[in-house]
Design a protein around this motif. Sequence first.
Motif, PDB file in Angstrom:
ATOM      1  N   HIS A 195       9.282 -38.627 -46.449  1.00  0.00           N
ATOM      2  CA  HIS A 195       9.064 -38.827 -47.887  1.00  0.00           C
ATOM      3  C   HIS A 195      10.130 -39.789 -48.445  1.00  0.00           C
ATOM      4  O   HIS A 195       9.815 -40.752 -49.136  1.00  0.00           O
ATOM      5  N   HIS A 200      10.087 -43.940 -49.763  1.00  0.00           N
ATOM      6  CA  HIS A 200      10.629 -44.444 -51.034  1.00  0.00           C
ATOM      7  C   HIS A 200      11.417 -45.741 -50.841  1.00  0.00           C
ATOM      8  O   HIS A 200      11.660 -46.475 -51.797  1.00  0.00           O
ATOM      9  N   HIS A 204       5.649 -42.329 -56.849  1.00  0.00           N
ATOM     10  CA  HIS A 204       4.758 -41.439 -56.095  1.00  0.00           C
ATOM     11  C   HIS A 204       3.304 -41.909 -56.211  1.00  0.00           C
ATOM     12  O   HIS A 204       2.385 -41.111 -56.329  1.00  0.00           O
ATOM     13  N   PHE A 255       2.470 -45.198 -52.157  1.00  0.00           N
ATOM     14  CA  PHE A 255       3.539 -44.370 -51.605  1.00  0.00           C
ATOM     15  C   PHE A 255       2.960 -43.282 -50.704  1.00  0.00           C
ATOM     16  O   PHE A 255       3.410 -43.068 -49.580  1.00  0.00           O
TER      17      PHE A 255
HETATM   18 ZN   LIG Z   1       9.728 -38.600 -53.980  1.00  0.00          ZN
END
Ligand SMILES: [Zn+2]
Length: 171
Positions: A130, A134, A140, A144
């Motif tokens: 995750h 980024h 988000h 992403f």
């Molecule tokens: Zn995040």
Amino acid sequence: MEIKIQRSMRKTLALQVRNSQIIVKAPMFVTKKIILDFIDKHKSWIERKITNQQKSVIDIEKIDEYKKLAKKILPMRVEQLANRFWYNYKSIKINSAKTRWGSCTSQKNLNFTFRLVLTPPEIIDYVICHELAHLKEMNHSKAFRNEVEKMDKNYKKHDRWLKDNWDLYVF
Ligand SMILES: [Zn+2]
């Protein structure tokens, strides 16, 4: 169960559970009946919260050990996954954050809470993926989520797991 009502200038009701006590943050003029209905509506959430807090996996005596372990294991795993999926990051830091598992700065620095090291391996990997995602997408968005999914097909399940279990890892 003990219910504590904290009234303030806020506009909405909010619930907290701490040490088997229900704390309701309420606007000044909301009636007791509305508060009790609100608690009733969130009964199962409250019960899950209490059980989780009682089973907390964090032993306060062992915090230094956890931190040492996290500093050893997390940077190693970040490097492995970053290499496998072609990501570049600048540095990695381990902190004691309680409300976020990890974060990523625009300068490409990654931060993770030591608590992460106590979660199951697939969860550790998910949080790392995750934050790696980024590095490419600082949001988000759909782009992403696609980035995360390339690395972790079960990312939704893992995200759900974190939302349901994070309170096992605070104290
Ligand atoms: Zn995040």
